[in-house]
Scaffold this active site. Structure first.
Site, mmCIF file in Angstrom:
data_model
loop_
_atom_site.group_PDB
_atom_site.id
_atom_site.type_symbol
_atom_site.label_atom_id
_atom_site.label_comp_id
_atom_site.label_asym_id
_atom_site.label_seq_id
_atom_site.Cartn_x
_atom_site.Cartn_y
_atom_site.Cartn_z
ATOM 1 N N SER A 51 0.770 -1.299 -0.234
ATOM 2 C CA SER A 51 0.159 0.106 0.009
ATOM 3 C C SER A 51 0.966 1.432 0.033
ATOM 4 O O SER A 51 1.823 1.332 -0.791
ATOM 5 C CB SER A 51 -1.046 -0.139 1.125
ATOM 6 O OG SER A 51 -1.931 0.755 1.013
ATOM 7 N N GLU A 91 -9.642 -4.404 -6.010
ATOM 8 C CA GLU A 91 -8.984 -3.174 -5.417
ATOM 9 C C GLU A 91 -9.282 -1.886 -6.237
ATOM 10 O O GLU A 91 -9.062 -2.104 -7.455
ATOM 11 C CB GLU A 91 -7.474 -3.536 -5.337
ATOM 12 C CG GLU A 91 -7.090 -4.521 -4.354
ATOM 13 C CD GLU A 91 -5.636 -4.308 -3.914
ATOM 14 O OE1 GLU A 91 -5.209 -3.116 -3.609
ATOM 15 O OE2 GLU A 91 -4.695 -5.224 -3.836
ATOM 16 N N HIS A 119 -7.607 -5.061 -0.889
ATOM 17 C CA HIS A 119 -6.416 -4.411 -0.674
ATOM 18 C C HIS A 119 -5.447 -4.992 0.271
ATOM 19 O O HIS A 119 -5.962 -5.379 1.518
ATOM 20 C CB HIS A 119 -6.858 -2.828 -0.203
ATOM 21 C CG HIS A 119 -5.556 -1.876 -0.199
ATOM 22 N ND1 HIS A 119 -4.843 -1.738 -1.246
ATOM 23 C CD2 HIS A 119 -5.096 -1.306 0.759
ATOM 24 C CE1 HIS A 119 -3.927 -0.762 -1.028
ATOM 25 N NE2 HIS A 119 -4.110 -0.438 0.208
#
Length: 299
Positions: free
Chosen positions: A142, A237, A267
């Site tokens: 991320s 995502e 995610h």
């Protein structure tokens, strides 16, 4: 595919993060984030300080070289060694290598570029400790994946030796949430919604910050001369199209990117050890890291 497990994970995420309120303090949100993702049994680590930066070694049973430098996610506002300890420990086992993780400063108390300054400090320390760059792989999830790429940019600019590969899990590479997957996957991704991304970007940048700057959104940076990269991302995502655009831009510069899209996954799904796909993903990541390090040993 572990569809039932995925549904359970999504339900847990919606229940947890849906209960957060505007009245909650940042400290409370960080504590709950760490508790939600943190491992039930803390792995064996060696805690150290790199200047003022808390860090920890994972995989102490593996040789001191080579190593993976891990950049944790959390939107630059939360996340820590603790929240990601289970993932980092599993990655260490899969790669059969030591992993160094660190707690960079967080926004909004510390806005851009404090996080980059910390990550570059850690990388400089790693090189100064005698570990050659050809035995280092960057990895992150991320926001941490974006930070890893930006750290590469800064290291290159500073004339430092560069890592031999990079691994990005669900990479957040563009702080402008404009591509179509933010719409097409909005109902599928419980963690990364457009308005939430805008809010995190504002907290990270502070007043007047430019979300398109290459050190903020590294998808806009100079993508030439990158080492081989592996990307794992879930099909559910919202940042999917950002990852696809990044791959296209890197390949246009002659770079090598392996992209694996995981069906039904959300995610940074690797933070959920109950998913079968988590283990399979980390096995693939481990192979990539071992292959990169093996190639560099033969050069």
């Amino acid at each position: 595919m572990s569809y039932n497990a995925v549904d359970l994970v999504k339900s847990r995420a919606v229940e947890e993060f849906g209960s957060w309120t505007r009245s909650m303090t940042m400290d409370e949100m960080r504590r709950r984030f760490d508790n939600f993702f943190g491992p039930r049994v803390p792995p064996k680590t060696q805690k150290i300080m790199i200047g003022d930066i808390p860090a920890a070694w994972f995989g102490l049973d593996f040789p001191e070289q080579p190593i993976v430098l891990y950049f944790h996610g959390g939107g630059f506002q939360m996340g820590s060694i603790r929240s990601h300890a289970g993932l980092i420990d599993a990655l260490s086992d899969a790669a059969r290598a030591r992993v160094l993780a660190f707690d960079y400063r967080l926004a909004p108390e510390h806005i851009f570029p404090a996080q980059i300054e910390d990550s570059l400090t850690v990388y400089r320390w790693l090189l100064a400790s005698g570990i050659p760059a050809e035995k280092v792989v960057f990895a992150g999830d991320s926001a941490g994946a974006g930070l890893a790429l930006v750290t590469f940019f800064r290291a290159r600019e500073a004339g430092l030796s560069l890592p031999c590969g990079m691994v990005f899990l669900s990479p957040w590479l563009d702080m402008v949430p404009a591509r179509k997957s933010y719409e097409t996957r909005a109902r599928l991704d419980p963690l990364t919604q457009r308005e939430k991304v805008k809010f995190m970007a504002k907290l990270y940048l502070g007043a007047g910050g430019d979300p398109t700057h290459p050190l903020v959104s590294p998808i806009n940076g100079d993508l030439s001369g990158l080492p081989p990269i592996l990307i794992h991302i879930g099909d559910h995502e919202t940042i999917m199209d950002d990852a696809l655009e990044f791959v296209k831009r890197v390949e246009a510069e002659g770079g090598q990117v392996q992209l694996r899209i995981w069906d039904q996954m959300i995610h940074h799904f690797q933070l959920f050890p109950e998913l079968d796909e988590t283990q399979k993903s980390l096995e693939g990541v481990g192979r990539f890291i071992r292959e990169r390090l093996s190639v560099m040993r033969s050069v």
